[in-house]
Write a protein that holds these residues in place. Sequence first.
Motif, PDB file in Angstrom:
ATOM      1  N   ASP A 126     -29.684-105.652  76.387  1.00 29.40           N
ATOM      2  CA  ASP A 126     -29.544-107.072  76.728  1.00 29.40           C
ATOM      3  C   ASP A 126     -28.523-107.768  75.827  1.00 29.40           C
ATOM      4  O   ASP A 126     -28.352-108.983  75.895  1.00 29.40           O
ATOM      5  CB  ASP A 126     -30.892-107.788  76.693  1.00 29.40           C
ATOM      6  CG  ASP A 126     -31.541-107.804  75.312  1.00 29.40           C
ATOM      7  OD1 ASP A 126     -30.886-107.410  74.317  1.00 29.40           O
ATOM      8  OD2 ASP A 126     -32.729-108.183  75.217  1.00 29.40           O
ATOM      9  N   GLY A 127     -27.854-106.992  74.977  1.00 24.40           N
ATOM     10  CA  GLY A 127     -26.810-107.538  74.115  1.00 24.40           C
ATOM     11  C   GLY A 127     -27.308-108.066  72.799  1.00 24.40           C
ATOM     12  O   GLY A 127     -26.529-108.586  72.003  1.00 24.40           O
ATOM     13  N   LYS A 128     -28.596-107.927  72.537  1.00 22.13           N
ATOM     14  CA  LYS A 128     -29.170-108.469  71.304  1.00 22.13           C
ATOM     15  C   LYS A 128     -29.420-107.392  70.257  1.00 22.13           C
ATOM     16  O   LYS A 128     -29.610-106.214  70.577  1.00 22.13           O
ATOM     17  CB  LYS A 128     -30.488-109.179  71.603  1.00 22.13           C
ATOM     18  CG  LYS A 128     -30.323-110.531  72.281  1.00 22.13           C
ATOM     19  CD  LYS A 128     -31.676-111.198  72.467  1.00 22.13           C
ATOM     20  CE  LYS A 128     -31.488-112.619  72.998  1.00 22.13           C
ATOM     21  NZ  LYS A 128     -30.920-113.524  71.991  1.00 22.13           N
ATOM     22  N   VAL A 129     -29.412-107.814  69.009  1.00 24.60           N
ATOM     23  CA  VAL A 129     -29.946-107.027  67.907  1.00 24.60           C
ATOM     24  C   VAL A 129     -31.254-107.683  67.509  1.00 24.60           C
ATOM     25  O   VAL A 129     -31.331-108.909  67.350  1.00 24.60           O
ATOM     26  CB  VAL A 129     -28.972-106.992  66.714  1.00 24.60           C
ATOM     27  CG1 VAL A 129     -29.567-106.206  65.553  1.00 24.60           C
ATOM     28  CG2 VAL A 129     -27.639-106.377  67.138  1.00 24.60           C
ATOM     29  N   TYR A 130     -32.307-106.862  67.396  1.00 28.84           N
ATOM     30  CA  TYR A 130     -33.647-107.360  67.105  1.00 28.84           C
ATOM     31  C   TYR A 130     -34.127-106.881  65.738  1.00 28.84           C
ATOM     32  O   TYR A 130     -33.793-105.771  65.291  1.00 28.84           O
ATOM     33  CB  TYR A 130     -34.650-106.844  68.143  1.00 28.84           C
ATOM     34  CG  TYR A 130     -34.519-107.426  69.524  1.00 28.84           C
ATOM     35  CD1 TYR A 130     -35.126-108.633  69.845  1.00 28.84           C
ATOM     36  CD2 TYR A 130     -33.812-106.755  70.516  1.00 28.84           C
ATOM     37  CE1 TYR A 130     -35.033-109.165  71.130  1.00 28.84           C
ATOM     38  CE2 TYR A 130     -33.713-107.279  71.797  1.00 28.84           C
ATOM     39  CZ  TYR A 130     -34.324-108.485  72.102  1.00 28.84           C
ATOM     40  OH  TYR A 130     -34.232-109.004  73.366  1.00 28.84           O
ATOM     41  N   SER A 131     -34.958-107.715  65.122  1.00 29.06           N
ATOM     42  CA  SER A 131     -35.703-107.321  63.927  1.00 29.06           C
ATOM     43  C   SER A 131     -37.179-107.606  64.167  1.00 29.06           C
ATOM     44  O   SER A 131     -37.549-108.740  64.515  1.00 29.06           O
ATOM     45  CB  SER A 131     -35.218-108.106  62.703  1.00 29.06           C
ATOM     46  OG  SER A 131     -36.028-107.826  61.576  1.00 29.06           O
ATOM     47  N   TYR A 132     -37.999-106.582  64.015  1.00 22.98           N
ATOM     48  CA  TYR A 132     -39.449-106.705  64.141  1.00 22.98           C
ATOM     49  C   TYR A 132     -40.100-106.381  62.797  1.00 22.98           C
ATOM     50  O   TYR A 132     -39.560-105.586  62.008  1.00 22.98           O
ATOM     51  CB  TYR A 132     -40.001-105.731  65.191  1.00 22.98           C
ATOM     52  CG  TYR A 132     -39.507-105.954  66.593  1.00 22.98           C
ATOM     53  CD1 TYR A 132     -40.188-106.791  67.469  1.00 22.98           C
ATOM     54  CD2 TYR A 132     -38.367-105.306  67.059  1.00 22.98           C
ATOM     55  CE1 TYR A 132     -39.747-106.988  68.776  1.00 22.98           C
ATOM     56  CE2 TYR A 132     -37.909-105.503  68.362  1.00 22.98           C
ATOM     57  CZ  TYR A 132     -38.608-106.344  69.209  1.00 22.98           C
ATOM     58  OH  TYR A 132     -38.162-106.532  70.496  1.00 22.98           O
ATOM     59  N   GLY A 133     -41.257-106.967  62.547  1.00 26.22           N
ATOM     60  CA  GLY A 133     -42.026-106.590  61.372  1.00 26.22           C
ATOM     61  C   GLY A 133     -42.532-105.173  61.514  1.00 26.22           C
ATOM     62  O   GLY A 133     -43.154-104.839  62.526  1.00 26.22           O
ATOM     63  N   ALA A 134     -42.280-104.324  60.516  1.00 28.69           N
ATOM     64  CA  ALA A 134     -42.681-102.921  60.619  1.00 28.69           C
ATOM     65  C   ALA A 134     -44.195-102.761  60.600  1.00 28.69           C
ATOM     66  O   ALA A 134     -44.728-101.796  61.143  1.00 28.69           O
ATOM     67  CB  ALA A 134     -42.052-102.109  59.486  1.00 28.69           C
ATOM     68  N   THR A 135     -44.893-103.704  59.999  1.00 27.16           N
ATOM     69  CA  THR A 135     -46.353-103.633  59.930  1.00 27.16           C
ATOM     70  C   THR A 135     -47.011-104.380  61.081  1.00 27.16           C
ATOM     71  O   THR A 135     -47.991-103.908  61.662  1.00 27.16           O
ATOM     72  CB  THR A 135     -46.853-104.218  58.594  1.00 27.16           C
ATOM     73  OG1 THR A 135     -46.272-103.470  57.516  1.00 27.16           O
ATOM     74  CG2 THR A 135     -48.365-104.120  58.494  1.00 27.16           C
ATOM     75  N   SER A 136     -46.472-105.529  61.463  1.00 23.34           N
ATOM     76  CA  SER A 136     -47.105-106.377  62.474  1.00 23.34           C
ATOM     77  C   SER A 136     -46.569-106.183  63.883  1.00 23.34           C
ATOM     78  O   SER A 136     -47.263-106.448  64.866  1.00 23.34           O
ATOM     79  CB  SER A 136     -46.925-107.851  62.093  1.00 23.34           C
ATOM     80  OG  SER A 136     -45.554-108.224  62.211  1.00 23.34           O
TER      81      SER A 136
END
Length: 418
Positions: free
Chosen positions: A289-299
């Motif tokens: 979708d053209g995005k770079v994402y960051s997610y919490g590795a724990t949550s």
Amino acid sequence: MKKALLALAAAVVLVVAGLVAYGLYRKHQGHDIRGSPTEEFNTTETKPKPIPAVAKIRWPMYRFDAARQGAPEGILKAVRPPFRPLWFFRAGSLVEFPPAVAYGRLYFANAKGTLFAVDIKHVRTHWHFSTRRCAAATPAVDAHTVFMSFLNHPPCNATRSGLDGEVVALNADTGKVRWRVKMGPTESSPLVVNGLVYVGDWNGKVYALSAATGRTVWTYQTGDKVKDGVAYAGGHVYFGSYDSHVYALNARTGKLFWKAAAQQRLGPSGTFYSTPALAYDRLYIGSTDGKVYSYGATSGKLRWSHGTGDYVYASPAVWERRVLVGSYNGTFYCFDAATGDVCWKFKSNGPISGSAVVINGIVYFSTLKGRTYGLDARNGKPRWVFRRGRYASVVSDRRRLYLAGYARVFGLAPRLQR
């Protein structure tokens, strides 16, 4: 006349509605989320241990380490630009993914499914293994064993049912097969951690296989193809799927830890080809979708997202609180790892599909128009350009760079080095 006017009015309404819908679509697509430098962002975490100087495995797997950060530290101090080409090896067809480096050899596969072990010193084939299958992955090397994923038999872009692939383990010195496991077509670069080999396949499964025997320890089923490499940190494995979700599983049991989605939008949701990188208690991954994402590795909570304007097939490199990744629109980005703010960006000569690597503060990436750049990772200033390269970025063995330039693999040395 009245009917004509009504038809014209209806057409105008449809056009206006279409423009409004398109505007909303673009606005929704462009909705970026800024992250917090304090929420689930740990800069004191233990970094992956460098490979000891006495080890003969120099670059063991795709993205270098199990966390897939693509930024080895403290072991490649002599490798600095500018570089001069020493030799090249003809691979016979496209080499889309970079080699693994071990035991004085480069291990890599071409698109026609031939896995090569190339002697670096003499630049000759030590052994090769032909499957007559398609291949689009980097092998992993551990304990004198090479682990490699293979797709279906040609045509490589086949979509019919009944396709199969396999993972093969071979003796790193002789090329003799130790075991092989059939599964769906797989272009997932193997990950080897604690005696297990992790790969995904086009059937949407992720496998944990015994590195010693190939026995299936567990599998996990997603809703669509798993094409990326699996990453590991803190007892969990992480990966993205073409079902528009990112997953975290218990590495030992395969039990679901969390599942997170790409951002909702009008039209198809983003899918994940990019291999995730893990750092600072965060996961970083690109999306179609053209995005770079960051997610919490724990949550598993979405911590930030940032649009680039086109597909992000590439896997992010993470280095000194920076996330470095290219977009298919030809722009290379450096994001703040905590917030997703753009630190700098660089316009290259063409689409960027392959993943970047950071060595000694220089970030290397290639474009589909046949050029490899080395930029200062701190500010994006060019430090070196090489007129070869396509998909893969570079790897190293402490003295040389090795670069896949479509159907050739190049050996390059620092210009002052003999």
